[in-house]
Scaffold this active site. Structure first.
Site, PDB file in Angstrom:
ATOM      1  N   ARG A 178     -36.418  -7.402   4.519  1.00  0.00           N
ATOM      2  CA  ARG A 178     -35.939  -6.578   5.633  1.00  0.00           C
ATOM      3  C   ARG A 178     -35.913  -5.120   5.199  1.00  0.00           C
ATOM      4  NH1 ARG A 178     -29.260  -7.255   5.880  1.00  0.00           N
ATOM      5  NH2 ARG A 178     -28.943  -6.619   3.711  1.00  0.00           N
ATOM      6  N   GLN A 230     -23.563  -5.608  -0.234  1.00  0.00           N
ATOM      7  CA  GLN A 230     -22.428  -5.819  -1.120  1.00  0.00           C
ATOM      8  C   GLN A 230     -22.864  -5.868  -2.582  1.00  0.00           C
ATOM      9  OE1 GLN A 230     -22.842  -7.295   1.870  1.00  0.00           O
ATOM     10  NE2 GLN A 230     -20.922  -8.042   2.747  1.00  0.00           N
TER      11      GLN A 230
HETATM   12  O1  LIG Z   1     -26.136  -6.876   3.399  1.00  0.00           O
HETATM   13  C1  LIG Z   1     -25.577  -7.366   4.375  1.00  0.00           C
HETATM   14  N1  LIG Z   1     -24.260  -7.702   4.285  1.00  0.00           N
HETATM   15  C2  LIG Z   1     -23.578  -8.257   5.333  1.00  0.00           C
HETATM   16  O2  LIG Z   1     -22.368  -8.567   5.212  1.00  0.00           O
HETATM   17  C3  LIG Z   1     -24.274  -8.432   6.532  1.00  0.00           C
HETATM   18  N2  LIG Z   1     -23.928  -8.956   7.750  1.00  0.00           N
HETATM   19  C4  LIG Z   1     -25.016  -8.880   8.545  1.00  0.00           C
HETATM   20  O3  LIG Z   1     -25.054  -9.238   9.771  1.00  0.00           O
HETATM   21  N3  LIG Z   1     -26.066  -8.356   7.863  1.00  0.00           N
HETATM   22  C5  LIG Z   1     -25.633  -8.075   6.609  1.00  0.00           C
HETATM   23  N4  LIG Z   1     -26.253  -7.529   5.528  1.00  0.00           N
END
Ligand SMILES: O=c1[nH]c(=O)c2[nH]c(=O)[nH]c2[nH]1
Length: 303
Positions: A178, A230
């Protein structure tokens, strides 16, 4: 009286300051532009409750003080200038016990003309800013939080997001490829300094930490095959702590600026999803917002 002042601070905000340094021997000039806020705390309750202005250092005088100090002392690194300004106020006025100095430094990058750095011309190469929040408290010391704000980045692949909770509320598909884009807000909190001399003793560390934080952020963003915002931000924070021993915690706040695939199959079967996706629709909102504060193992971050 059925009430009392529980907390109060006041001061001048949005003080815009520009300072030039002229090197007479080379003709090279260097400029700094910043936006400063100073808020003071102390024995000032009576100005609120009893209309007693005798305890009020006018915010206009605070503005003047910022200009005078900017003339008299170095304005860089901003951690030092903020510490000098804050210390000035608690030392000058007996009844002022804390000063909170926030500085935003704006970018003026030197122009390159005919392949050569120009001696006195600059351009705003990014909305990114270098910021500091300096809290000078009498009898306590100087607490400094340095930060990078508004550093906008995007990577077009090597970002994944899968394995998340799937239940009756879930529509998001898992993805192994992505787009990842964010406006970096990264801050690092320094171990408390006893006073201005302790800040002065480590002046080079402030630019070093800013450079390390920026380089680590950009390199990790580019090179990590991201499992999630994260996990990538944690890897960044972990490296900054290792690079800057005087830093006790690192904080990131990253919006996840989504780019949605556009299904064009309704138009003559045009393929633009999954592996065939090339045209995307950047979203402004809603956006994810992912935050974390990282401290050294075994220590609790003082937030
Ligand atoms: O890196 C991500 N963390 C998420 O917590 C999250 N939640 C989401 O809908 N897309 C993403 N992407």
């Amino acid at each position: 009286m059925a009430s009392q002042v529980a907390a109060a601070r006041y001061g001048k905000d949005n003080v815009r300051v520009y300072k030039v340094h002229r090197d007479e021997s080379t003709g090279i000039q260097t400029v700094v532009e910043m936006t400063v806020r100073v808020l003071l705390e102390g024995d000032i309750e009576t100005s609120y409750t009893k209309a007693d202005n005798s305890v009020v250092v006018a915010t206009d005088s605070m503005k003047n003080t910022i200009y005078i100090l900017a003339k008299q002392v170095p304005v860089t690194p901003p951690e030092l200038f903020g510490s000098i300004v804050g210390t000035h106020f608690i030392e000058k006025y007996k009844h002022i016990h804390a000063a909170h100095v926030d500085i935003i430094t704006h970018r003026w990058a030197r122009l390159t003309i005919d392949g050569k750095p120009h001696p006195h011309s600059f351009f705003r190469d990014s909305q990114e800013t270098r910021n500091v929040q300096v809290d000078v408290t009498e009898g306590v010391g100087i607490d400094i939080k340095s930060s990078i704000s508004g550093l906008t980045v995007l990577k077009s692949t090597n970002s994944q997001f899968w394995g998340f909770v799937r239940d009756e509320y879930t529509t998001l598909k898992e993805t192994w490829d992505r787009i990842f884009s964010t406006d970096v807000e990264a801050s690092w909190k320094w171990k408390r300094f006893n006073g201005l001399d302790a800040v002065k003793a480590v002046i080079p560390k402030f630019d070093e930490a800013w450079t390390a934080a920026r380089d680590i952020t950009l390199k990790t963003f580019a090179e990590d095959n991201s499992a999630s915002v994260q996990n990538t931000m944690y890897k960044m924070a972990d490296q900054i702590l290792a690079a800057a021993p005087l830093v006790e915690s690192v904080e990131y706040s990253l919006p996840n600026k989504h780019y949605f695939e556009v299904d064009l199959s309704w138009h003559k079967g045009l393929k633009n999803t999954g592996k065939d996706a090339e045209v995307y629709a950047p979203q402004t909102n809603p956006n994810g917002l992912i935050k974390c504060t990282v401290c050294r193992a075994g220590q609790k971050a003082k937030l």
